[in-house]
Every structure is written in C-alpha cells, then in structure tokens.
Scaffold this motif. Structure first.
Motif, PDB file in Angstrom:
ATOM      1  N   MET A   1     -73.096 -55.137 -56.577  1.00  0.00           N
ATOM      2  CA  MET A   1     -71.685 -55.285 -56.213  1.00  0.00           C
ATOM      3  C   MET A   1     -71.485 -54.845 -54.760  1.00  0.00           C
ATOM      4  O   MET A   1     -72.121 -53.886 -54.311  1.00  0.00           O
ATOM      5  N   ILE A   2     -70.611 -55.544 -54.069  1.00  0.00           N
ATOM      6  CA  ILE A   2     -70.316 -55.220 -52.679  1.00  0.00           C
ATOM      7  C   ILE A   2     -68.873 -54.727 -52.568  1.00  0.00           C
ATOM      8  O   ILE A   2     -67.960 -55.314 -53.158  1.00  0.00           O
ATOM      9  N   PHE A   3     -68.687 -53.637 -51.831  1.00  0.00           N
ATOM     10  CA  PHE A   3     -67.335 -53.146 -51.520  1.00  0.00           C
ATOM     11  C   PHE A   3     -67.053 -53.416 -50.050  1.00  0.00           C
ATOM     12  O   PHE A   3     -67.864 -53.085 -49.172  1.00  0.00           O
ATOM     13  N   ALA A   4     -65.903 -54.037 -49.788  1.00  0.00           N
ATOM     14  CA  ALA A   4     -65.440 -54.216 -48.411  1.00  0.00           C
ATOM     15  C   ALA A   4     -64.092 -53.526 -48.270  1.00  0.00           C
ATOM     16  O   ALA A   4     -63.166 -53.805 -49.050  1.00  0.00           O
ATOM     17  N   PRO A   5     -63.958 -52.616 -47.317  1.00  0.00           N
ATOM     18  CA  PRO A   5     -62.705 -51.884 -47.175  1.00  0.00           C
ATOM     19  C   PRO A   5     -61.588 -52.757 -46.625  1.00  0.00           C
ATOM     20  O   PRO A   5     -61.825 -53.685 -45.847  1.00  0.00           O
ATOM     21  N   ALA A   6     -60.389 -52.455 -47.040  1.00  0.00           N
ATOM     22  CA  ALA A   6     -59.217 -53.057 -46.406  1.00  0.00           C
ATOM     23  C   ALA A   6     -59.143 -52.564 -44.972  1.00  0.00           C
ATOM     24  O   ALA A   6     -59.661 -51.489 -44.640  1.00  0.00           O
ATOM     25  N   SER A   7     -58.520 -53.341 -44.124  1.00  0.00           N
ATOM     26  CA  SER A   7     -58.347 -52.910 -42.731  1.00  0.00           C
ATOM     27  C   SER A   7     -56.882 -53.057 -42.333  1.00  0.00           C
ATOM     28  O   SER A   7     -56.195 -53.981 -42.773  1.00  0.00           O
ATOM     29  N   ILE A   8     -56.444 -52.122 -41.532  1.00  0.00           N
ATOM     30  CA  ILE A   8     -55.083 -52.143 -41.009  1.00  0.00           C
ATOM     31  C   ILE A   8     -55.147 -52.408 -39.516  1.00  0.00           C
ATOM     32  O   ILE A   8     -55.765 -51.645 -38.768  1.00  0.00           O
ATOM     33  N   THR A   9     -54.563 -53.507 -39.097  1.00  0.00           N
ATOM     34  CA  THR A   9     -54.500 -53.843 -37.681  1.00  0.00           C
ATOM     35  C   THR A   9     -53.238 -53.242 -37.084  1.00  0.00           C
ATOM     36  O   THR A   9     -52.135 -53.437 -37.600  1.00  0.00           O
ATOM     37  N   THR A  31     -60.295 -49.117 -40.931  1.00  0.00           N
ATOM     38  CA  THR A  31     -60.544 -49.359 -42.344  1.00  0.00           C
ATOM     39  C   THR A  31     -60.076 -48.172 -43.176  1.00  0.00           C
ATOM     40  O   THR A  31     -60.030 -47.035 -42.698  1.00  0.00           O
ATOM     41  N   ILE A  32     -59.739 -48.461 -44.443  1.00  0.00           N
ATOM     42  CA  ILE A  32     -59.317 -47.409 -45.365  1.00  0.00           C
ATOM     43  C   ILE A  32     -60.205 -47.436 -46.606  1.00  0.00           C
ATOM     44  O   ILE A  32     -60.988 -48.364 -46.809  1.00  0.00           O
ATOM     45  N   ASP A  33     -60.076 -46.407 -47.436  1.00  0.00           N
ATOM     46  CA  ASP A  33     -60.981 -46.268 -48.576  1.00  0.00           C
ATOM     47  C   ASP A  33     -60.530 -47.037 -49.816  1.00  0.00           C
ATOM     48  O   ASP A  33     -60.968 -46.758 -50.933  1.00  0.00           O
ATOM     49  N   PHE A 127     -67.905 -52.872 -38.986  1.00  0.00           N
ATOM     50  CA  PHE A 127     -68.308 -51.618 -38.339  1.00  0.00           C
ATOM     51  C   PHE A 127     -67.707 -50.390 -39.013  1.00  0.00           C
ATOM     52  O   PHE A 127     -68.356 -49.349 -39.106  1.00  0.00           O
ATOM     53  N   GLY A 128     -66.465 -50.465 -39.465  1.00  0.00           N
ATOM     54  CA  GLY A 128     -65.817 -49.356 -40.146  1.00  0.00           C
ATOM     55  C   GLY A 128     -65.297 -48.284 -39.212  1.00  0.00           C
ATOM     56  O   GLY A 128     -65.755 -48.139 -38.086  1.00  0.00           O
ATOM     57  N   ASP A 257     -61.652 -44.932 -43.720  1.00  0.00           N
ATOM     58  CA  ASP A 257     -63.023 -45.127 -44.180  1.00  0.00           C
ATOM     59  C   ASP A 257     -63.866 -45.520 -42.976  1.00  0.00           C
ATOM     60  O   ASP A 257     -63.486 -46.423 -42.237  1.00  0.00           O
ATOM     61  N   TYR A 258     -64.999 -44.839 -42.747  1.00  0.00           N
ATOM     62  CA  TYR A 258     -65.781 -45.160 -41.564  1.00  0.00           C
ATOM     63  C   TYR A 258     -67.171 -45.710 -41.878  1.00  0.00           C
ATOM     64  O   TYR A 258     -68.026 -45.793 -41.020  1.00  0.00           O
ATOM     65  N   CYS A 259     -67.363 -46.170 -43.132  1.00  0.00           N
ATOM     66  CA  CYS A 259     -68.677 -46.725 -43.504  1.00  0.00           C
ATOM     67  C   CYS A 259     -68.718 -48.247 -43.400  1.00  0.00           C
ATOM     68  O   CYS A 259     -69.794 -48.827 -43.305  1.00  0.00           O
ATOM     69  N   GLY A 260     -67.562 -48.911 -43.432  1.00  0.00           N
ATOM     70  CA  GLY A 260     -67.567 -50.367 -43.382  1.00  0.00           C
ATOM     71  C   GLY A 260     -68.031 -50.970 -44.704  1.00  0.00           C
ATOM     72  O   GLY A 260     -68.173 -50.293 -45.718  1.00  0.00           O
TER      73      GLY A 260
END
Length: 264
Positions: A1-9, A31-33, A127-128, A257-260
């Motif tokens: 399974m792949i997790f992709a964080p939401a991002s806030i621009t 990005t957030i968790d 990049f995260g 979240d800083y892992c991307g």
C-alpha cells in the motif's frame, strides 16, 4: 500500500507550456499527515474511492500509461477542497509499480497538468515538508528548498473550488503568475511560520481569492491566532484558531508531514 500526503498550497504562480514536464508552478506549500492510501486492484476496472466507483481522469491517465486495470483509494479528506488529493492519488497510484521513483513521480505530475487538476502538488508531495518550488517543472526537474517544521495546524473545510475551471481562465492565470512570484520571493526573505501566514494572506488578498474565507480568517485573528486560505478550496489553515473555527463548522487538526509519499 502507498500513502501520499495531502498538500496545502499557500502561494502559487502557474506556468503552462507546450510540455507537461516543463509546466507547473512556482510557489510555497506543505504536506500534512493526512492523505490517501492506495492499492492496485486487478479485480476492479477504473478508480474506486472510499468504496465508490468514480470518474477520475487524472488517475485514469496513470493507470493507462502503466497498463493497470484498477485502483482502490481511501481518502481521509474531501476531494476538491484544496488538499491536492488528485495529485496525491495519481502519485500513489504511479508508485504502486516497480519503476524508478522519479520517472513515476513525473508521470503523476504530467497527469495532473494534462487534466488541470493541479500544477505543483505532486512536487510538494514527492519531497515532503514545507516546500518552496523555485521553478515550474515536474519533480525530476524541480528546484526546491525544503524545511522540516514540527507544526500542528487547525483546519476547516467548507466547500470546493474547481481548480480546472479556475486555471482555464488565461487572464486569471497571468495575474496569479505575477502575484505568486512576488509573494514567493517575499517569503524566501524570511522563511518562518509567521511570514508564511503573512505572505499567504497577502497573496490571497491581492488575487481576490480571500473573499471566499475572509470572515473566517478575521475571526481567528480576533482571537489572537493566525490563519490563511488553502489554495484552491473554500478552506482555511490556522494556528491557534481552533475555537474560532468552530463557529463556522467542524475543524480538525493535522501536523506537517516531512516524509512525502511512501510505502507503508
């Protein structure tokens, strides 16, 4: 399974060229968790989101290019409200196969650009962290500056804004392009959380977007907090504003979240 964080621009300057790989946006986002969880499923045809079949051209583009039949996506946040979930879904879907990481990230970026569902989210999610995008390009060609901030934010979502419809207007894109570059440069002078709110708010105000959430931001500031608009959605991110946000809906908390994007 792949997790992709939401991002806030927070700030963006769109640039669309003849090539999707050299299109994107200069700007600032993080990005957030919370985000999307994705699994390839050969027993479904197309895209299933939270157990419902949906029309999802951005993810369909990735599936077709990779020769996949279907994918299941579980999202912790609503689509269309500025959290970059189209990009997150495309990115996580792409990374579900075994190919070079950046090749797949570039494919997800291309899917977003071609469908005008986003221009910079995939770069941020690749990049995260707090990501300053210094050029408009796909992830492999991006020049970024990153910060790993230990910050928890208050968030409120009210409604959608169509990214595709908004970006389709050339005059609007030209105005965003100029103002996005201006406020990205201003943030780079002092990359702090306080300056992020200031520059993001000024960008939203000068583009005319702030009117969607201005009363909410004023309420947070009157309580001593800071807030700004999530691009592009009728949504707000804030610091020290949870109580004020409760007057307008059901806020929730999320940490940067800083892992991307990653396998889990």
């Amino acid at each position: 399974m792949i997790f992709a964080p939401a991002s806030i621009t927070c700030i963006f300057s769109p640039e669309i060229s003849s090539s999707a790989r050299t299109s994107g946006s200069i700007g600032v986002g993080f990005t957030i968790d919370l985000g999307v969880f994705v699994e390839i499923d050969s027993e479904v045809s197309g895209v299933v989101v939270n157990d419902r079949e949906v029309d999802f051209p951005t993810v369909d583009f990735v599936l077709q290019r990779l020769g996949l039949s279907g994918v299941r996506i579980n999202s912790e946040l609503p689509f269309g409200c500025g959290f970059g979930l189209s990009g997150a879904s495309a990115l996580a879907t792409a990374l579900s196969v075994e190919k070079p990481f950046m090749e797949l990230a570039d494919l997800a970026h291309e899917a977003e650009v071609r469908n005008l569902t986003g221009l910079g989210d995939v770069v941020t999610q690749t990049f995260g962290g707090l990501v300053i995008r210094k050029n408009a390009a796909c992830p492999s060609k991006s020049i970024v500056e990153r910060y790993k901030w230990d910050v928890t934010l208050d968030l409120l979502v009210l409604d959608q804004i169509s990214t595709k419809d908004f970006l389709a207007d050339e005059l609007r894109r030209n105005n965003l392009k100029k103002l996005g570059k201006k406020w990205t440069k201003e943030f780079l002078i002092k990359p702090t959380i306080e300056n992020l709110f200031r520059c993001s708010n000024n960008f939203a105000k000068e583009t005319g977007l702030l009117e969607y959430v201005e009363d909410i931001i004023e309420a947070v500031e009157s309580e001593g907090g800071s807030a700004s608009m999530v691009m592009l959605g009728k949504a707000v991110f804030a610091s020290g504003g949870f109580k004020a946000l409760e007057e307008f809906g059901n806020p929730f908390k999320a940490s940067m979240d800083y892992c991307g994007v990653r396998k889990i």
